[in-house]
Structure formats: C-alpha cells, structure tokens
Design a protein around this motif. Structure first.
Motif, PDB file in Angstrom:
ATOM      1  N   LYS B 350      -0.577  -2.057   3.708  1.00 24.52           N
ATOM      2  CA  LYS B 350      -1.027  -2.588   4.986  1.00 24.52           C
ATOM      3  C   LYS B 350      -2.342  -3.364   4.839  1.00 24.52           C
ATOM      4  O   LYS B 350      -3.271  -2.863   4.215  1.00 24.52           O
ATOM      5  N   THR B 351      -2.377  -4.553   5.424  1.00 27.38           N
ATOM      6  CA  THR B 351      -3.539  -5.452   5.481  1.00 27.38           C
ATOM      7  C   THR B 351      -3.983  -6.024   4.129  1.00 27.38           C
ATOM      8  O   THR B 351      -5.000  -6.698   4.049  1.00 27.38           O
ATOM      9  N   ARG B 375       4.921 -10.068   5.943  1.00 26.90           N
ATOM     10  CA  ARG B 375       4.407  -9.745   7.276  1.00 26.90           C
ATOM     11  C   ARG B 375       5.033  -8.469   7.795  1.00 26.90           C
ATOM     12  O   ARG B 375       4.361  -7.640   8.396  1.00 26.90           O
ATOM     13  N   LYS B 378       3.424  -5.469   6.874  1.00 26.41           N
ATOM     14  CA  LYS B 378       2.093  -5.377   7.480  1.00 26.41           C
ATOM     15  C   LYS B 378       0.992  -5.969   6.611  1.00 26.41           C
ATOM     16  O   LYS B 378      -0.172  -5.618   6.713  1.00 26.41           O
ATOM     17  N   ARG B 380      -1.312  -9.296   5.512  1.00 30.49           N
ATOM     18  CA  ARG B 380      -1.758 -10.489   6.238  1.00 30.49           C
ATOM     19  C   ARG B 380      -1.434 -11.717   5.395  1.00 30.49           C
ATOM     20  O   ARG B 380      -1.700 -11.743   4.197  1.00 30.49           O
ATOM     21  N   VAL B 381      -0.832 -12.694   6.037  1.00 33.88           N
ATOM     22  CA  VAL B 381      -0.405 -13.902   5.327  1.00 33.88           C
ATOM     23  C   VAL B 381      -1.051 -15.096   6.029  1.00 33.88           C
ATOM     24  O   VAL B 381      -0.437 -15.745   6.855  1.00 33.88           O
ATOM     25  N   PRO B 382      -2.310 -15.379   5.735  1.00 36.54           N
ATOM     26  CA  PRO B 382      -3.050 -16.362   6.518  1.00 36.54           C
ATOM     27  C   PRO B 382      -2.755 -17.800   6.137  1.00 36.54           C
ATOM     28  O   PRO B 382      -3.022 -18.708   6.919  1.00 36.54           O
ATOM     29  N   GLU B 410     -10.228 -16.606   0.596  1.00 33.59           N
ATOM     30  CA  GLU B 410      -9.884 -15.749   1.737  1.00 33.59           C
ATOM     31  C   GLU B 410     -10.119 -14.285   1.363  1.00 33.59           C
ATOM     32  O   GLU B 410     -10.668 -13.498   2.131  1.00 33.59           O
ATOM     33  N   ARG B 415     -13.895 -18.152   3.211  1.00 38.26           N
ATOM     34  CA  ARG B 415     -13.402 -19.312   3.965  1.00 38.26           C
ATOM     35  C   ARG B 415     -14.244 -19.473   5.218  1.00 38.26           C
ATOM     36  O   ARG B 415     -14.601 -18.510   5.882  1.00 38.26           O
ATOM     37  N   LEU B 425       0.021 -23.825  15.497  1.00 32.64           N
ATOM     38  CA  LEU B 425       0.320 -22.755  14.539  1.00 32.64           C
ATOM     39  C   LEU B 425       1.796 -22.783  14.178  1.00 32.64           C
ATOM     40  O   LEU B 425       2.637 -23.052  15.018  1.00 32.64           O
ATOM     41  N   ALA B 426       2.077 -22.509  12.938  1.00 30.33           N
ATOM     42  CA  ALA B 426       3.461 -22.559  12.445  1.00 30.33           C
ATOM     43  C   ALA B 426       4.332 -21.559  13.200  1.00 30.33           C
ATOM     44  O   ALA B 426       3.893 -20.488  13.534  1.00 30.33           O
TER      45      ALA B 426
END
Ligand SMILES: Cc1cc2nc3c(=O)[nH]c(=O)nc-3n(C[C@H](O)[C@H](O)[C@H](O)COP(=O)(O)O)c2cc1C
Ligand code: FES
Ligand SMILES: [Fe+2]
Ligand SMILES: [Fe+2]
Lengths: 95, 426
Positions: B350-351, B375, B378, B380-382, B410, B415, B425-426
């Motif tokens: 997670k995260t 995702r 859980k 994060r895929v920024p 990141e 960043r 946003l996609a």
C-alpha cells in the motif's frame, strides 16, 4: 459551474475541479497516497485528514459518521470515497 | 509423560485444565488440509476456545467452527452450567471461531457479548441477526468476573479488521486469537508436549500475519509490557513453556531487515522487466539510467526471466518504489508479470510508488492493464505509463530516461508543486 481546488499535500499537487466531484475521483488519478478498499463508504480504508477547507466539503452522512466512529477517526477526518467538493480551497492528506 | 485426557471414561469430550480457573474447551480437526483457500496443513488444526471461572460468573472466550460444535459444548458442559455464563468474548469473528456462537447464545441468553470496536459492522453481516446486544471494547476496557478480570487489547488487522486480544490479569494469560496461532493438530495441546510445530508457526505467520507487519508491531507494543506466563491462541499449541520466545519471534519476523543496510535518507527503487526481442529491455535500461541521476535512490534492475517469484516478493516488501516493464503479447501483459503481481498479497505494498512502461506492436494493452493492477493493489501511480511502438527511437529512449528520472524524483519528494485541471487528467 462553481470551481474549486483540492490540494493533495502528500504529493504537492493541486487540481481545479468542478463542484460535486468526489475526492476519490481525483486522488487516484494524481497518485496521492490515499487508498481505497470498498469504494462505497463501508470499510474505512480511505480515511483522510482534511487540513483546510473542511467546510467546503459535503456534510458526512449518518452512515459515514458511523464508519468514522467505528474506525476511531480523529477530528477533521473524512472518507475520501464519500466526501464531495462544494467550492473554495481544500487541502487533504492521507492518514 | 502423562497422556492428556481429552475425554472422560464414557468417551465424552471433556475440558482440559490450563489452571484451576481456566479450561480449554476447543475441538480438534485432524482431517483439515486446506484452510481459507490460502493455507495448507499436513496434520489438521485445532479450534481453541476457553472458559474462565471467576467468583461472580463464567466467561467463554471464542468458540469453534460450526461442524465442531458438539465437542465444544460437551467440554463446556463438563466445567460450567450455561446459566453461569455471564460473558462471551469474541477475539475474532471469522467463522472458524464464531460457528458455535448462535447456539451458545441460545443456550446462555443472559450472557453479554464483548467484541472489538471494529467488529460491530461485521457481526451483523456474519450472524444475520438484527437487534443483537453487545458491548464494543477498546484497549483498557475491562470486564469483571469477581476475582478474575478480563482486559481487552485493541489489535486490529491481525488478520481481520475486528481482531483483538484478551488478557486475564490475575493469571497472566493472554488469549490472543489467531495471533501466535498455527494450524497444527496434536491432542497433547501444550507446546512443551506436542511434536515439532516450528514450521507451522512460521508458515502461519508468513501467510496470515505478514501482510500486516505494521499492525503486528503495534500489537506487540501492547503485549510486550504485560507479564505473560501463558499464551492461549485460537489454533494450535497452547504456549505455556517460555511464551516470551514466540512474542520475540513475532517481533523479529515483523522488523524490516533492509533498514540496517541502507541509510534512512535513502530510498530503494526496483525495476522489473521482461522482453522477447529486447525492446522493453532497452526501455528498462534507459529508465534505470534516468532514475540513477537522482541522489540517494538505490536503483536495481531485474529481468523477470532470470528470477523466481518468492525472492522478488521479499525484495518488493522492503522497496519504496516499483517500476514494471512489459511488452504486450496477445492483448495482455505477460504471465511472469502477472505471476509476480498476484503473489503480493502476502506483503503490504500500500502507497508504494509505482510506474509501468513497455514496448508494443499495434494495440498496447499491457501497460494500462498493469497500471490498473498497481492502483488496485493500492499503490500510487502518479506518472502515466510509457508505451513505445516496437523499437524505441533515440527520442523515445530519452523519454524513458526522463520517466525514470521523474519517478525517482517523485520517490524522493523532489517534484515541484503542480497545478492541474481535472478535465486534463487521464
Ligand atoms: C485469510 C482471509 C483474508 C481475507 N481478506 C479479506 C479482505 O482483504 N477484504 C475483504 O473484503 N474480505 C476479506 N476476507 C473475508 C472473505 O472475503 C469473506 O469471509 C467471504 O465471505 C468468504 O467467502 P467464501 O465463503 O465464498 O469463501 C478474508 C477472509 C480470509 C479468510
Ligand atoms: S473506500 Fe471503503 S470507505 Fe472509502
Ligand atoms: Fe482468522
Ligand atoms: Fe482462525
């Protein structure tokens, strides 16, 4: 339509969103550390801390309140899958 | 060594004494081979339940799986009348411990139910009864049986949200639920009498507790300060001989080992790829080079073809960021990627930071499918996944380099502040 901004403090990203947007719709797209389980306000996985702009989110429902209580959520915590943006500037953070 | 009698002279199951006031009233299930779909047992398991007698009433701690209720009730009846039962404690609502609860509540309607705060919404879904009365408890709450007192420890996610432990202060006994348990069936019951169950203990931890290491540590913070002379879990041997060893082992198993290797201001980033003609591999090498530009990121590059899943899972558990490279083959990412990604349920990811790239020929489903999976896990895929059609050009190699660089930034929180528009946003 009323515009609002929501800032995800953990990743330092601010997004301009239309009123009515749920936090979940934005946070996953930008990769904030807020995570989701059931996505329907039942599991408490998505509890987040609202660091400012608390009043710019919809009021928690009775059910959301119950889940927040069961998970011993602190003051100014909300479920990111439930809270909707109303307007103004909001900042949130994963717990 | 005296044989432990689990039955009376008529062959009727009877309770086994832990102390004058505490009895085991559980059931043996020697034929069980698979548990919860994910666990094996080579000799079955036990469902342990306990009865505690105080000067002002009796408590039952946990029950057994439904099909094993007869032995439980028979053992319970050998040490208490239903009318004496004042308290029922549920340390965990999983059906292997609540199967006999509805019947027990019928036989002892006066008993008050004690469950953890987080168990409330599950109780109803599990028992399909409205209007149940119960008392939710947290760490520090107590219930008195006269000269015996039960204290509750809030130990969530070990291994369900609802789990808790119950401590009998006057006797230093910890009723730990599934924590410190294992699927091991031996009618000698106590850890100083049973066969060698070390493997089962470790195996149970690895499959049931490992995804929740952070919660294990928090629970240990509550448990370690208590004087404990006996641990009475819901499965497997009762730990009365040097129970502190098992507590220490849980601490060891839950402590990160990599922390001692890298300094605390460094972060680790793993890049996994697989490649048939070398295109995704070329991309991987550029992502790797880009990520290495960022100070204090320890980057590793791995070809999935050259490794096995289990050691990769160990690596991933302690990494801070994960990048996956996969070609698209027949409309999907390739099996070694999915094999790895479906093996991560035993750890907590997670995260963690995630990213995906890959070469494709005409449709390119592989990358977005893996992004969705990350995702779903859980993570994060920024940064949106990076796809290259067939052989990467020089510019595309540069894009891969930048992709690695941005992900590494990141990871280090480098960043700069970004302002985006929802519609973009996609
Ligand atoms: C080891 C284990 C882990 C579980 N993890 C989850 C989980 O993470 N999320 C969830 O919603 N339910 C979880 N569950 C609950 C099961 O989904 C639930 O018990 C379900 O009713 C089982 O369905 P079945 O009877 O078809 O196997 C878990 C159950 C077990 C036994
Ligand atoms: S994701 Fe389950 S409550 Fe929000
Ligand atoms: Fe369990
Ligand atoms: Fe269990």
């Amino acid at each position: 339509m009323a515009k609002s901004t929501i800032t995800f403090e953990d990743i330092n990203v601010t997004v301009t969103v239309p009123a009515g947007t749920r936090v979940i719709e934005v946070s996953e797209k930008v990769g904030s550390g807020i995570t989701y389980g059931c996505r329907e306000g039942d599991c408490g996985t998505c509890i987040m801390k609202v660091t400012s702009g608390w009043n710019h989110l919809t009021e928690p429902s009775v059910l959301e309140d119950k889940i927040l209580r069961e998970n011993m959520a602190g003051k100014h915590n909300r479920l990111a899958c439930q809270a909707q943006v109303l307007g103004g500037e909001i900042s949130v953070h994963p717990v | 060594m005296n044989k432990l009698e689990l039955h009376d002279s008529d062959g009727k199951p009877k309770a086994v004494m832990l102390s004058e006031r505490v009895h085991w009233v559980g059931s043996l299930d020697p034929d069980l081979r698979t548990f919860d779909i994910i666990l094996k047992s080579a000799n079955g398991t036990t469902y342990n339940a306990y009865v505690i007698r105080g000067s002002e009433g009796v408590a039952v701690v946990d029950t057994v799986k439904e099909g094993f209720a007869d032995d439980f009730f028979s053992r319970l009846e050998s040490v208490a009348d239903y009318s004496e039962i004042k308290v029922i404690v549920l340390n965990h609502l999983e059906p292997d411990h609540t199967g006999a609860l509805p019947e027990l509540m019928k036989r002892a309607p006066q008993a008050q139910l004690y469950i953890s705060q987080k168990a409330q919404s599950m109780l109803k879904a599990l028992l399909k009864q409205d209007e149940m009365s119960y008392t939710p408890v947290l760490t520090g709450d107590r219930v008195s049986l006269g000269d015996r007192t039960l204290e509750f420890l809030h130990t969530p996610y070990l291994h369900w949200p609802d789990t808790q432990c119950t401590y009998l202060a006057e006797e230093n006994i910890l009723f730990s639920g599934d924590v410190f348990g294992c699927h091991y069936c031996d009618n000698r019951l106590f850890n100083d009498h049973v066969g060698d169950f070390r493997f089962s203990f470790e195996y149970y931890y690895a499959h049931i507790m490992r995804p929740f290491k952070d919660y294990v540590m928090r629970a240990l913070d509550l448990i370690e300060p208590l004087p404990v002379t006996m641990i009475a879990p819901t499965h497997g041997p009762i730990l009365r001989d040097r129970p502190d060893r098992y507590v220490r082992r849980y601490r060891q198993l839950s402590s990160p080992s990599l922390a001692s290797e890298i300094s605390c201001d460094q972060k680790t980033l793993l890049i996994f790829y697989i490649s048939s003609y070398g295109n995704t591999r070329r991309m991987a090498e550029a992502v790797y080079a880009g990520a290495m530009q960022v100070p204090d990121v320890r980057v590793s590059l791995y070809d999935l073809e050259g490794g096995e899943v289990d050691p990769f899972v160990d690596l991933i558990e302690e990494a801070d960021g994960l990048i996956f490279g996969t070609p698209t083959i027949n409309g999907d990412a390739v099996k070694p990627i999915w094999d790895l990604l479906s093996s991560l349920t035993v750890i907590n990811i997670k995260t963690k930071l995630g990213g995906v790239f890959g070469s494709y020929g005409w449709t390119g489903e592989g990358v977005p499918l893996v992004e969705d999976r990350l995702r779903g896990l859980k993570m994060r895929v920024p940064i949106p996944g990076l796809r290259v059609k067939l052989i990467p050009t020089d510019e595309e190699i540069q894009a891969c380099h930048d992709f690695g660089l941005e992900l590494a930034k990141e990871l280090m929180g480098l960043r700069s502040q970004k302002v985006l528009n929802f519609a973009d946003l996609a």
